[in-house]
Design an enzyme around this catalytic site. Structure first.
Site, short mmCIF file in Angstrom:
data_model
loop_
_atom_site.label_atom_id
_atom_site.label_comp_id
_atom_site.label_asym_id
_atom_site.label_seq_id
_atom_site.Cartn_x
_atom_site.Cartn_y
_atom_site.Cartn_z
CB CYS A 2 -0.85 0.02 1.27
SG CYS A 2 -1.79 -1.47 1.52
NE ARG A 29 4.18 1.76 -1.58
CZ ARG A 29 5.20 0.89 -1.48
NH1 ARG A 29 6.16 0.91 -2.39
NH2 ARG A 29 5.25 0.03 -0.50
CD1 TRP A 76 -2.41 -5.52 -2.98
CD2 TRP A 76 -3.05 -4.27 -4.72
NE1 TRP A 76 -2.58 -6.36 -4.03
CE2 TRP A 76 -2.98 -5.63 -5.11
CE3 TRP A 76 -3.43 -3.33 -5.64
CZ2 TRP A 76 -3.27 -6.04 -6.42
CZ3 TRP A 76 -3.74 -3.75 -6.94
CH2 TRP A 76 -3.65 -5.08 -7.32
CG ASN A 102 2.97 -1.10 2.72
OD1 ASN A 102 2.26 -2.01 2.32
ND2 ASN A 102 4.15 -0.82 2.22
N GLY A 103 1.84 -3.47 4.94
CA GLY A 103 2.48 -4.74 5.31
C GLY A 103 1.42 -5.73 5.77
CE LYS A 486 6.67 -12.39 -17.87
NZ LYS A 486 5.58 -13.19 -18.17
CD GLU A 489 4.37 -11.39 -21.58
OE1 GLU A 489 3.21 -11.03 -21.79
OE2 GLU A 489 4.71 -11.99 -20.57
C1 AGP Z 1 1.49 -12.06 -18.41
O1 AGP Z 1 2.89 -11.86 -18.66
C2 AGP Z 1 0.75 -12.07 -19.68
N1 AGP Z 1 0.76 -10.71 -20.14
C3 AGP Z 1 -0.63 -12.67 -19.74
O2 AGP Z 1 -0.43 -13.89 -20.35
C4 AGP Z 1 -1.41 -12.91 -18.43
O3 AGP Z 1 -0.73 -13.85 -17.64
C5 AGP Z 1 -2.79 -13.48 -18.79
O4 AGP Z 1 -3.49 -12.50 -19.51
C6 AGP Z 1 -3.60 -13.89 -17.55
O5 AGP Z 1 -3.85 -12.78 -16.75
P1 AGP Z 1 -4.45 -13.02 -15.28
O6 AGP Z 1 -3.39 -13.70 -14.48
O7 AGP Z 1 -4.78 -11.66 -14.77
O8 AGP Z 1 -5.67 -13.90 -15.44
#
Ligand code: AGP
Length: 609
Positions: A2, A29, A76, A102-103, A486, A489
């Site tokens: 938070c 945050r 949060w 926060n924590g 990763k 994307e």
């Molecule tokens: C995360 O790196 C991706 N951008 C994407 O695949 C994401 O994991 C997927 O859209 C699911 O999202 P969620 O965990 O909010 O359901």
């Protein structure tokens, strides 16, 4: 995670505007509820509500509050849904005390029981509220001479967990009481005004002179003074001057939120392991009573679920376990009936593909456990049992800390299942629980420290490539899939993950000189086989990058290796092996001059079909 801010000044101007502005700087945050408290004419005045700061500010006219000493909070949610009652600040019974935090207070239920027995009335479900009532109780029990600081210090010794606390008491209207353990808390200093906040952006426009509180330190600030002590001994404050812009300060000096979130993983993992054991036991019972189990998720969350799927198959032997990509659920509609338990994994808790699949399954009579990072989001609201990762807001579109938090939460459920099915005894169970919550964060911190520079160097080698392979065997496949996602994307390099044994059934045809092949190679039963796969790739000129352990034979046959400490349990390998892949993807994206926080064509929450 938070955002908190506190200000005290002798200047005759209301601090409500500065607090509100400061909260806006901290919104990354947490943003599900907001509140501020100011002391004016010897009384505490508090305004708070559910919603983001701009909405609440207009709705409640936060800037109208008078007073030159105040605290503010943007939440949060980790305990209790995001609503007005659970919004910070929280008060004691008398209204003379107000606190933001926060924590996570791990022993708050015991403390709350103690206070309820003493007659205290609570108005929220949060862990934070116990702090205000504890200070009140300390002062009530002592003779009238006890000063607030002594009561505050006694309370801090009673709470366990992580915290950054700022507290006000009407008895000392210019003083703000601070305490820090694991959650960040910094002090901003300027003549006639002092600040305290979770992060420097909150007050950066007013002062660049900062004191960072350390774990175990308790402090007070007044317009003219800063006092810090630890274990009863006064500490000389060390002030430093920041040169950050507000924007870079919101990333705590990191160039991107994604890198900050990769580095936050030790604390997000530790916080996630503070989950109430009763919820894990309830999940375990639902799993053992179910006729079949279906994991449902998308993207990175699907790969977290896949790690759980492999382990569930190992433990639940005769119970059918499936792992389904949520957008493909119609293909598996026959699985959803009474007696089926769905485990939906979703950091946002809002992914439409998952929503549609779980809504259908619930209509067919299936039960639902959700694993989410956003309390009270749509998918948890459909669940009989919601388990929350406590990774805090994840701003980078590419999931990192929420992914590893999901894997760790699943590992904790798997451990419960191993205990309840007699695979491990109570001693091993207790030992592994402790290791999950204490050793895992430590190992991840080590992996980041030892491998970040290697990931950065590797980025310059692979950044110009068009294609790459991520190979693994068995239970390491989810790691290869996540690593490929990763890289794709955020660096836009095509990356394909598949079981290493499949290479010779086609994919090896496109391998040529310097083709990057990343191999996930734990030193287990797969060692010799994955070595053989590396050899066949090398024979075609591939550039072999291994994520492996000391003594693995693949090291000698790799062009580039990341050495991962041997995990105390294979349950956390999907965490330890994915961290280097997160860093490789991040640094490759940066090397290519891209913005890893905002990859093209992607959104953080996918609420379209
Ligand atoms: C995360 O790196 C991706 N951008 C994407 O695949 C994401 O994991 C997927 O859209 C699911 O999202 P969620 O965990 O909010 O359901």
């Amino acid at each position: 995670m938070c955002g908190i801010i506190a200000i005290t000044t002798s200047m005759k101007k209301p601090v409500s505007k500065m607090i509100t502005t400061g909260l806006k700087r901290l919104e990354y945050r947490g943003y599900d509820s907001v509140g501020i408290s100011l002391i004016h004419d010897g009384k505490i005045h508090t305004l708070k509500d559910k919603g983001q700061i701009d909405l609440v500010e207009k709705k409640l006219d936060l800037r109208s509050l008078k007073g030159t000493t105040g605290i503010g909070h943007t939440r949060w949610a980790t305990h209790g849904p995001p609503n007005k009652e659970n919004a910070h600040p929280h008060a004691d019974c008398t209204g003379n005390i107000t606190v933001v935090h926060n924590g996570i207070i791990e022993n708050y239920l015991d403390l709350k029981q103690y206070l309820l027995k003493k007659g205290h009335k609570f108005s929220s479900e949060t862990d934070t509220e116990v702090i205000a009532h504890l200070v009140e109780e300390e002062l009530k029990q002592s003779d009238t001479s006890m000063k607030v600081i002594h009561a505050f210090k006694r309370v801090i010794t009673k709470i366990e967990g992580t915290y950054a606390i700022t507290l006000l008491h009407t008895a000392e209207p210019e003083t703000i009481f601070l305490a820090k353990k694991d959650s960040p808390l910094v002090i901003g200093v300027q003549d006639d005004i002092k600040f305290a906040a979770s992060d420097i952006p909150a007050f950066l426009e007013y002062t660049k002179k900062v004191i960072a509180l350390n774990n175990g330190e308790i402090a007070t600030i007044t317009p003219k003074t800063v006092y810090i002590e630890k274990n009863g001994f006064k500490i000389q404050p060390k002030t430093f001057t920041v040169t950050w812009t507000v924007e870079s300060a919101q990333k705590s000096g990191y160039p991107h939120f994604m890198l900050k979130e990769i580095h936050e993983q030790p604390i997000s993992l530790r916080n996630t392991m503070t989950i109430n054991s009763k919820k894990i036991e309830q999940a375990s019972q639902m799993i053992l009573n179910a006729k079949k189990i279906v994991f449902l998720a998308c993207g990175t969350s699907y790969y977290a679920g896949l790690s759980g799927f492999h382990q569930f198959q190992r433990i639940l032997k005769n119970k059918p376990v499936y792992s389904v990509i949520a957008s493909e659920y119609q293909l598996y509609s026959h699985l959803f009936d009474k007696g089926t338990l769905i485990i939906a994994v979703s950091q946002s808790g809002e992914t439409l593909d998952v929503m549609k699949a779980v809504s259908y399954a619930r209509k067919q009579g299936s039960d639902l456990i959700s694993i989410a990072n956003v309390i009270d989001s749509s998918i948890p609201r459909l669940s009989q049992l919601s388990l929350y990762t406590k990774a805090g807001p994840e701003i980078g579109v590419a999931a990192t800390k929420t992914h590893t938090a999901q894997v760790l939460l699943l590992a904790r459920i798997i451990l419960q299942l191993e205990f309840e099915t007699g695979i491990i005894d109570v001693n091993k169970f207790d030992d592994y629980k402790k290791q999950l919550s204490e050793e895992t964060p430590r190992v991840v911190r080590t992996i980041i420290n030892q491998n970040e520079f290697k990931a950065k160097r590797l980025a310059s080698i692979i950044a110009d490539k068009q294609h790459s392979y991520f190979l693994a065997r068995g239970k390491s496949m989810p790691v290869a899939l996540e690593g490929a996602l990763k890289l794709k994307e955020i660096s836009y390099i095509h990356a394909e993950a598949f079981p290493a044994g499949e290479s010779k059934h086609g994919p090896i045809a496109i391998v040529e000189k310097d083709f990057p092949v990343i191999m996930i190679a734990p030193n287990d039963w797969t060692a010799n086989k994955i070595l053989g796969n590396a050899e066949e790739m090398r024979a075609r000129g591939a550039y072999i990058i291994s994520i492996t352990e000391r003594d693995h034979p693949i090291i000698k046959r790799s062009d580039y290796s990341f050495i991962i400490p041997k995990a105390f349990s294979s349950l956390i390998e999907p965490i330890t092996y994915v961290v280097p892949l997160q860093m490789i993807a991040y640094y490759t994206s940066v090397y290519k001059g891209l913005d890893p926080d905002k990859p093209k064509n992607l959104a953080k929450t996918v609420t379209v079909e």
